[in-house]
Design a protein around this motif. Structure first.
Motif, PDB file in Angstrom:
ATOM      1  N   LEU A   1       9.269 -27.896  -3.220  1.00 36.73           N
ATOM      2  CA  LEU A   1       9.903 -29.115  -3.713  1.00 36.73           C
ATOM      3  C   LEU A   1       9.020 -29.682  -4.819  1.00 36.73           C
ATOM      4  O   LEU A   1       7.832 -29.922  -4.597  1.00 36.73           O
ATOM      5  CB  LEU A   1      10.040 -30.134  -2.580  1.00 36.73           C
ATOM      6  N   LEU A   2       9.585 -29.879  -6.015  1.00 31.97           N
ATOM      7  CA  LEU A   2       8.826 -30.357  -7.170  1.00 31.97           C
ATOM      8  C   LEU A   2       9.333 -31.713  -7.640  1.00 31.97           C
ATOM      9  O   LEU A   2      10.549 -31.934  -7.721  1.00 31.97           O
ATOM     10  CB  LEU A   2       8.931 -29.359  -8.323  1.00 31.97           C
ATOM     11  N   THR A   3       8.390 -32.598  -7.993  1.00 33.07           N
ATOM     12  CA  THR A   3       8.715 -33.946  -8.439  1.00 33.07           C
ATOM     13  C   THR A   3       8.038 -34.223  -9.787  1.00 33.07           C
ATOM     14  O   THR A   3       6.961 -33.714 -10.068  1.00 33.07           O
ATOM     15  CB  THR A   3       8.237 -34.974  -7.402  1.00 33.07           C
ATOM     16  N   PRO A   4       8.660 -35.074 -10.631  1.00 31.36           N
ATOM     17  CA  PRO A   4       8.128 -35.328 -11.966  1.00 31.36           C
ATOM     18  C   PRO A   4       7.129 -36.474 -12.018  1.00 31.36           C
ATOM     19  O   PRO A   4       6.998 -37.257 -11.079  1.00 31.36           O
ATOM     20  CB  PRO A   4       9.383 -35.699 -12.760  1.00 31.36           C
ATOM     21  N   GLY A   5       6.478 -36.576 -13.170  1.00 35.89           N
ATOM     22  CA  GLY A   5       5.599 -37.704 -13.439  1.00 35.89           C
ATOM     23  C   GLY A   5       6.394 -38.967 -13.726  1.00 35.89           C
ATOM     24  O   GLY A   5       7.626 -38.937 -13.870  1.00 35.89           O
ATOM     25  N   ALA A   6       5.688 -40.088 -13.824  1.00 33.76           N
ATOM     26  CA  ALA A   6       6.327 -41.382 -14.099  1.00 33.76           C
ATOM     27  C   ALA A   6       7.072 -41.319 -15.423  1.00 33.76           C
ATOM     28  O   ALA A   6       6.557 -40.812 -16.411  1.00 33.76           O
ATOM     29  CB  ALA A   6       5.274 -42.482 -14.133  1.00 33.76           C
ATOM     30  N   GLY A   7       8.289 -41.808 -15.427  1.00 32.32           N
ATOM     31  CA  GLY A   7       9.089 -41.843 -16.633  1.00 32.32           C
ATOM     32  C   GLY A   7       9.740 -40.519 -16.990  1.00 32.32           C
ATOM     33  O   GLY A   7      10.520 -40.443 -17.933  1.00 32.32           O
ATOM     34  N   ALA A   8       9.442 -39.460 -16.263  1.00 32.31           N
ATOM     35  CA  ALA A   8      10.049 -38.148 -16.515  1.00 32.31           C
ATOM     36  C   ALA A   8      11.145 -37.903 -15.483  1.00 32.31           C
ATOM     37  O   ALA A   8      11.307 -38.667 -14.534  1.00 32.31           O
ATOM     38  CB  ALA A   8       8.999 -37.048 -16.452  1.00 32.31           C
ATOM     39  N   THR A   9      11.858 -36.809 -15.673  1.00 33.86           N
ATOM     40  CA  THR A   9      12.918 -36.445 -14.745  1.00 33.86           C
ATOM     41  C   THR A   9      12.629 -35.068 -14.159  1.00 33.86           C
ATOM     42  O   THR A   9      11.683 -34.389 -14.550  1.00 33.86           O
ATOM     43  CB  THR A   9      14.292 -36.386 -15.439  1.00 33.86           C
ATOM     44  N   ARG A  10      13.494 -34.668 -13.269  1.00 31.02           N
ATOM     45  CA  ARG A  10      13.399 -33.344 -12.652  1.00 31.02           C
ATOM     46  C   ARG A  10      13.478 -32.232 -13.678  1.00 31.02           C
ATOM     47  O   ARG A  10      13.118 -31.102 -13.409  1.00 31.02           O
ATOM     48  CB  ARG A  10      14.509 -33.181 -11.600  1.00 31.02           C
ATOM     49  N   ASP A  11      13.932 -32.552 -14.887  1.00 32.20           N
ATOM     50  CA  ASP A  11      14.038 -31.567 -15.957  1.00 32.20           C
ATOM     51  C   ASP A  11      12.806 -31.545 -16.851  1.00 32.20           C
ATOM     52  O   ASP A  11      12.843 -30.996 -17.959  1.00 32.20           O
ATOM     53  CB  ASP A  11      15.295 -31.826 -16.781  1.00 32.20           C
TER      54      ASP A  11
ATOM     55  N   VAL B   1      10.955 -17.303  -4.545  1.00 36.86           N
ATOM     56  CA  VAL B   1      10.630 -18.551  -3.860  1.00 36.86           C
ATOM     57  C   VAL B   1      11.658 -19.610  -4.265  1.00 36.86           C
ATOM     58  O   VAL B   1      11.733 -19.990  -5.435  1.00 36.86           O
ATOM     59  CB  VAL B   1       9.206 -19.035  -4.218  1.00 36.86           C
ATOM     60  N   PRO B   2      12.448 -20.114  -3.318  1.00 39.32           N
ATOM     61  CA  PRO B   2      13.409 -21.165  -3.639  1.00 39.32           C
ATOM     62  C   PRO B   2      12.687 -22.448  -4.063  1.00 39.32           C
ATOM     63  O   PRO B   2      11.663 -22.823  -3.481  1.00 39.32           O
ATOM     64  CB  PRO B   2      14.168 -21.396  -2.332  1.00 39.32           C
ATOM     65  N   VAL B   3      13.233 -23.113  -5.070  1.00 40.56           N
ATOM     66  CA  VAL B   3      12.647 -24.349  -5.591  1.00 40.56           C
ATOM     67  C   VAL B   3      13.732 -25.410  -5.692  1.00 40.56           C
ATOM     68  O   VAL B   3      14.871 -25.112  -6.058  1.00 40.56           O
ATOM     69  CB  VAL B   3      12.018 -24.117  -6.988  1.00 40.56           C
ATOM     70  N   ARG B   4      13.368 -26.632  -5.371  1.00 34.98           N
ATOM     71  CA  ARG B   4      14.243 -27.780  -5.618  1.00 34.98           C
ATOM     72  C   ARG B   4      13.431 -28.782  -6.428  1.00 34.98           C
ATOM     73  O   ARG B   4      12.353 -29.186  -6.017  1.00 34.98           O
ATOM     74  CB  ARG B   4      14.710 -28.424  -4.323  1.00 34.98           C
ATOM     75  N   ARG B   5      13.972 -29.166  -7.579  1.00 38.45           N
ATOM     76  CA  ARG B   5      13.376 -30.202  -8.421  1.00 38.45           C
ATOM     77  C   ARG B   5      14.155 -31.485  -8.193  1.00 38.45           C
ATOM     78  O   ARG B   5      15.386 -31.469  -8.229  1.00 38.45           O
ATOM     79  CB  ARG B   5      13.432 -29.807  -9.903  1.00 38.45           C
ATOM     80  N   VAL B   6      13.447 -32.593  -7.944  1.00 32.31           N
ATOM     81  CA  VAL B   6      14.117 -33.857  -7.648  1.00 32.31           C
ATOM     82  C   VAL B   6      13.541 -34.986  -8.482  1.00 32.31           C
ATOM     83  O   VAL B   6      12.382 -34.944  -8.888  1.00 32.31           O
ATOM     84  CB  VAL B   6      14.028 -34.214  -6.147  1.00 32.31           C
ATOM     85  N   ASP B   7      14.357 -35.984  -8.743  1.00 36.29           N
ATOM     86  CA  ASP B   7      13.904 -37.203  -9.411  1.00 36.29           C
ATOM     87  C   ASP B   7      13.346 -38.154  -8.363  1.00 36.29           C
ATOM     88  O   ASP B   7      13.709 -38.100  -7.181  1.00 36.29           O
ATOM     89  CB  ASP B   7      15.061 -37.877 -10.146  1.00 36.29           C
ATOM     90  N   LEU B   8      12.462 -39.040  -8.813  1.00 39.99           N
ATOM     91  CA  LEU B   8      11.899 -40.061  -7.938  1.00 39.99           C
ATOM     92  C   LEU B   8      12.211 -41.440  -8.498  1.00 39.99           C
ATOM     93  O   LEU B   8      12.264 -41.614  -9.716  1.00 39.99           O
ATOM     94  CB  LEU B   8      10.375 -39.910  -7.838  1.00 39.99           C
ATOM     95  N   PRO B   9      12.366 -42.420  -7.606  1.00 39.96           N
ATOM     96  CA  PRO B   9      12.500 -43.792  -8.105  1.00 39.96           C
ATOM     97  C   PRO B   9      11.159 -44.258  -8.673  1.00 39.96           C
ATOM     98  O   PRO B   9      10.108 -43.742  -8.293  1.00 39.96           O
ATOM     99  CB  PRO B   9      12.871 -44.589  -6.853  1.00 39.96           C
ATOM    100  N   ARG B  10      11.219 -45.193  -9.572  1.00 38.73           N
ATOM    101  CA  ARG B  10       9.971 -45.743 -10.108  1.00 38.73           C
ATOM    102  C   ARG B  10       9.322 -46.612  -9.048  1.00 38.73           C
ATOM    103  O   ARG B  10       9.985 -47.258  -8.260  1.00 38.73           O
ATOM    104  CB  ARG B  10      10.249 -46.571 -11.355  1.00 38.73           C
ATOM    105  N   GLY B  11       8.017 -46.600  -9.023  1.00 32.21           N
ATOM    106  CA  GLY B  11       7.280 -47.451  -8.102  1.00 32.21           C
ATOM    107  C   GLY B  11       6.834 -46.723  -6.857  1.00 32.21           C
ATOM    108  O   GLY B  11       7.568 -45.938  -6.267  1.00 32.21           O
TER     109      GLY B  11
ATOM    110  N   SER C   1       1.540 -35.406 -11.954  1.00 33.93           N
ATOM    111  CA  SER C   1       1.028 -36.760 -12.076  1.00 33.93           C
ATOM    112  C   SER C   1       1.558 -37.663 -10.957  1.00 33.93           C
ATOM    113  O   SER C   1       1.271 -37.432  -9.786  1.00 33.93           O
ATOM    114  CB  SER C   1       1.362 -37.291 -13.473  1.00 33.93           C
ATOM    115  N   PHE C   2       2.347 -38.673 -11.305  1.00 28.10           N
ATOM    116  CA  PHE C   2       2.914 -39.605 -10.326  1.00 28.10           C
ATOM    117  C   PHE C   2       3.640 -38.868  -9.205  1.00 28.10           C
ATOM    118  O   PHE C   2       3.525 -39.229  -8.029  1.00 28.10           O
ATOM    119  CB  PHE C   2       3.874 -40.569 -11.054  1.00 28.10           C
ATOM    120  N   GLY C   3       4.400 -37.826  -9.543  1.00 28.45           N
ATOM    121  CA  GLY C   3       5.141 -37.078  -8.533  1.00 28.45           C
ATOM    122  C   GLY C   3       4.229 -36.440  -7.503  1.00 28.45           C
ATOM    123  O   GLY C   3       4.495 -36.491  -6.296  1.00 28.45           O
ATOM    124  N   GLY C   4       3.142 -35.838  -7.958  1.00 30.92           N
ATOM    125  CA  GLY C   4       2.171 -35.262  -7.028  1.00 30.92           C
ATOM    126  C   GLY C   4       1.522 -36.323  -6.166  1.00 30.92           C
ATOM    127  O   GLY C   4       1.302 -36.135  -4.971  1.00 30.92           O
TER     128      GLY C   4
END
Length: 187
Positions: A20-30, A46-56, A88-91
Protein backbone atom coordinates in the motif's frame (compact mmCIF):
# COMPACT_ATOMS: atom_id res chain seq x y z
CA UNK A 1 24.15 2.58 -8.23
CA UNK A 2 27.67 3.26 -6.94
CA UNK A 3 26.40 6.38 -5.11
CA UNK A 4 23.94 4.40 -2.99
CA UNK A 5 24.92 3.92 0.65
CA UNK A 6 23.30 1.56 3.14
CA UNK A 7 23.88 3.04 6.59
CA UNK A 8 22.24 0.43 8.76
CA UNK A 9 21.10 -2.95 7.57
CA UNK A 10 18.20 -4.95 8.88
CA UNK A 11 16.07 -7.72 7.51
CA UNK A 12 13.13 -7.07 5.22
CA UNK A 13 9.63 -8.48 5.55
CA UNK A 14 8.76 -12.01 4.51
CA UNK A 15 5.63 -13.39 2.87
CA UNK A 16 4.35 -10.05 1.55
CA UNK A 17 0.94 -10.22 -0.15
CA UNK A 18 0.78 -6.59 -1.30
CA UNK A 19 2.10 -3.05 -0.90
CA UNK A 20 0.00 0.00 0.00
CA UNK A 21 1.57 3.30 -1.13
CA UNK A 22 0.68 6.83 -0.01
CA UNK A 23 1.79 10.24 -1.36
CA UNK A 24 3.52 13.21 0.19
CA UNK A 25 1.66 16.33 1.35
CA UNK A 26 -0.06 18.09 -1.51
CA UNK A 27 0.53 15.17 -3.90
CA UNK A 28 -1.85 12.47 -5.06
CA UNK A 29 -1.73 8.73 -5.55
CA UNK A 30 -0.50 9.53 -9.06
CA UNK A 31 2.80 10.92 -7.77
CA UNK A 32 5.52 9.96 -10.27
CA UNK A 33 7.59 7.92 -7.79
CA UNK A 34 4.56 5.95 -6.60
CA UNK A 35 3.48 5.21 -10.18
CA UNK A 36 6.98 4.02 -11.16
CA UNK A 37 7.26 1.91 -7.99
CA UNK A 38 3.79 0.43 -8.62
CA UNK A 39 4.82 -0.64 -12.14
CA UNK A 40 8.14 -2.08 -10.97
CA UNK A 41 6.52 -4.15 -8.22
CA UNK A 42 3.67 -5.30 -10.48
CA UNK A 43 6.33 -6.54 -12.93
CA UNK A 44 7.58 -8.95 -10.26
CA UNK A 45 4.08 -10.03 -9.23
CA UNK A 46 3.57 -7.86 -6.13
CA UNK A 47 0.09 -6.30 -5.98
CA UNK A 48 0.13 -2.57 -5.21
CA UNK A 49 -2.58 -0.13 -4.19
CA UNK A 50 -1.87 3.60 -4.36
CA UNK A 51 -4.19 5.75 -2.25
CA UNK A 52 -4.74 9.44 -1.54
CA UNK A 53 -4.63 10.78 2.00
CA UNK A 54 -6.55 13.62 3.59
CA UNK A 55 -4.49 16.63 4.55
CA UNK A 56 -3.51 16.82 8.18
CA UNK A 57 -1.99 14.37 10.59
CA UNK A 58 -5.25 13.93 12.51
CA UNK A 59 -7.26 12.10 9.81
CA UNK A 60 -4.55 10.51 7.67
CA UNK A 61 -3.51 7.58 9.94
CA UNK A 62 -7.16 6.48 10.15
CA UNK A 63 -7.37 6.52 6.33
CA UNK A 64 -4.20 4.40 6.21
CA UNK A 65 -5.82 1.85 8.56
CA UNK A 66 -9.03 1.81 6.51
CA UNK A 67 -7.22 1.46 3.19
CA UNK A 68 -4.93 -1.28 4.54
CA UNK A 69 -7.96 -3.18 5.82
CA UNK A 70 -9.79 -2.86 2.50
CA UNK A 71 -6.72 -3.88 0.46
CA UNK A 72 -6.02 -6.87 2.71
CA UNK A 73 -9.66 -7.97 2.46
CA UNK A 74 -9.51 -7.67 -1.34
CA UNK A 75 -6.38 -9.86 -1.34
CA UNK A 76 -7.93 -12.31 1.16
CA UNK A 77 -5.17 -11.84 3.75
CA UNK A 78 -4.74 -10.11 7.12
CA UNK A 79 -3.09 -6.67 7.17
CA UNK A 80 -0.07 -8.38 8.70
CA UNK A 81 0.82 -9.59 5.18
CA UNK A 82 0.98 -6.04 3.76
CA UNK A 83 3.86 -3.62 3.50
CA UNK A 84 2.64 -0.04 3.80
CA UNK A 85 4.37 3.27 3.35
CA UNK A 86 4.94 6.19 1.09
CA UNK A 87 6.69 9.40 0.27
CA UNK A 88 7.37 12.02 2.91
CA UNK A 89 4.05 12.82 4.67
CA UNK A 90 2.55 9.55 3.41
CA UNK A 91 5.32 7.47 4.95
CA UNK A 92 5.06 9.42 8.18
CA UNK A 93 1.29 8.80 8.36
CA UNK A 94 1.85 5.08 7.72
CA UNK A 95 4.47 4.99 10.48
CA UNK A 96 1.97 6.61 12.85
CA UNK A 97 -0.67 4.00 11.98
CA UNK A 98 1.84 1.22 12.66
CA UNK A 99 2.96 2.86 15.91
CA UNK A 100 -0.70 2.96 16.96
CA UNK A 101 -1.08 -0.79 16.44
CA UNK A 102 -1.82 -1.50 12.76
CA UNK A 103 -0.28 -4.95 12.15
CA UNK A 104 1.74 -5.03 8.92
CA UNK A 105 4.66 -7.00 7.49
CA UNK A 106 6.81 -3.93 6.94
CA UNK A 107 7.01 -0.19 6.49
CA UNK A 108 8.44 1.92 3.63
CA UNK A 109 9.64 5.42 4.48
CA UNK A 110 10.57 7.20 1.26
CA UNK A 111 12.09 10.65 1.97
CA UNK A 112 10.87 10.63 5.59
CA UNK A 113 10.26 14.24 6.76
CA UNK A 114 12.28 14.06 9.97
CA UNK A 115 11.91 17.82 10.50
CA UNK A 116 10.92 20.89 8.44
CA UNK A 117 13.80 22.26 6.34
CA UNK A 118 16.07 24.45 8.44
CA UNK A 119 14.33 23.45 11.69
CA UNK A 120 16.15 20.37 13.03
CA UNK A 121 14.80 21.11 16.52
CA UNK A 122 11.22 20.45 15.30
CA UNK A 123 11.40 16.68 15.10
CA UNK A 124 8.63 14.31 13.99
CA UNK A 125 9.87 11.24 15.83
CA UNK A 126 7.91 10.78 19.07
CA UNK A 127 6.02 7.75 17.72
CA UNK A 128 9.00 5.97 16.11
CA UNK A 129 10.03 3.85 19.14
CA UNK A 130 6.61 2.12 18.91
CA UNK A 131 7.29 0.91 15.33
CA UNK A 132 8.22 -2.75 15.71
CA UNK A 133 8.13 -4.06 12.13
CA UNK A 134 10.90 -4.21 9.49
CA UNK A 135 11.47 -0.76 8.02
CA UNK A 136 13.13 0.42 4.82
CA UNK A 137 13.95 4.12 4.74
CA UNK A 138 15.23 5.57 1.45
CA UNK A 139 16.45 9.15 1.52
CA UNK A 140 18.32 11.61 -0.66
CA UNK A 141 21.87 12.37 0.47
CA UNK A 142 21.09 16.08 0.68
CA UNK A 143 17.44 15.97 1.79
CA UNK A 144 16.69 19.21 3.71
CA UNK A 145 14.06 17.33 5.77
CA UNK A 146 16.80 15.25 7.45
CA UNK A 147 20.42 14.40 6.78
CA UNK A 148 21.49 10.77 6.53
CA UNK A 149 23.22 11.06 9.92
CA UNK A 150 20.12 12.59 11.54
CA UNK A 151 17.92 9.86 10.06
CA UNK A 152 20.28 7.09 11.16
CA UNK A 153 20.31 8.47 14.70
CA UNK A 154 16.52 8.71 14.98
CA UNK A 155 15.72 5.50 13.13
CA UNK A 156 17.89 3.70 15.68
CA UNK A 157 14.99 4.21 18.12
CA UNK A 158 12.75 1.89 16.09
CA UNK A 159 11.93 -1.39 17.80
CA UNK A 160 12.04 -3.40 14.55
CA UNK A 161 14.90 -4.08 12.13
CA UNK A 162 15.73 -1.03 10.02
CA UNK A 163 17.55 -0.47 6.75
CA UNK A 164 18.46 3.07 5.69
CA UNK A 165 19.49 3.47 2.06
CA UNK A 166 20.92 6.85 1.06
CA UNK A 167 20.67 7.71 -2.63
CA UNK A 168 21.84 10.77 -4.58
CA UNK A 169 19.47 13.72 -4.50
CA UNK A 170 17.32 15.82 -2.22
CA UNK A 171 13.75 15.31 -0.96
CA UNK A 172 12.68 14.01 -4.39
CA UNK A 173 15.52 11.70 -5.46
CA UNK A 174 15.52 10.00 -8.84
CA UNK A 175 13.09 7.10 -9.11
CA UNK A 176 15.53 4.40 -10.29
CA UNK A 177 17.61 4.11 -7.07
CA UNK A 178 14.46 4.32 -4.92
CA UNK A 179 12.79 1.52 -6.89
CA UNK A 180 15.97 -0.59 -6.79
CA UNK A 181 16.21 -0.22 -3.00
CA UNK A 182 12.56 -1.19 -2.47
CA UNK A 183 12.71 -4.17 -4.82
CA UNK A 184 15.94 -5.44 -3.22
CA UNK A 185 14.43 -5.11 0.26
CA UNK A 186 11.19 -6.89 -0.66
CA UNK A 187 12.81 -9.82 -2.48
Amino acid sequence: MADVRVLRAGSGPVDVAGVLLTPGAGATRDNRTLVVLDAALAAVGVPVRRVDLPRGAAAAPARVRDEAGAFAAELGVPTGRLVIGGRSFGGRMCSMAVADGLPVAGLLLLSYPLHPPGKPETLRVEHLPRVDVPVLAVSGASDPFGTPDELAAHLASLAGPTTLVVVPGTHGPADAPVVAAVRAWLT
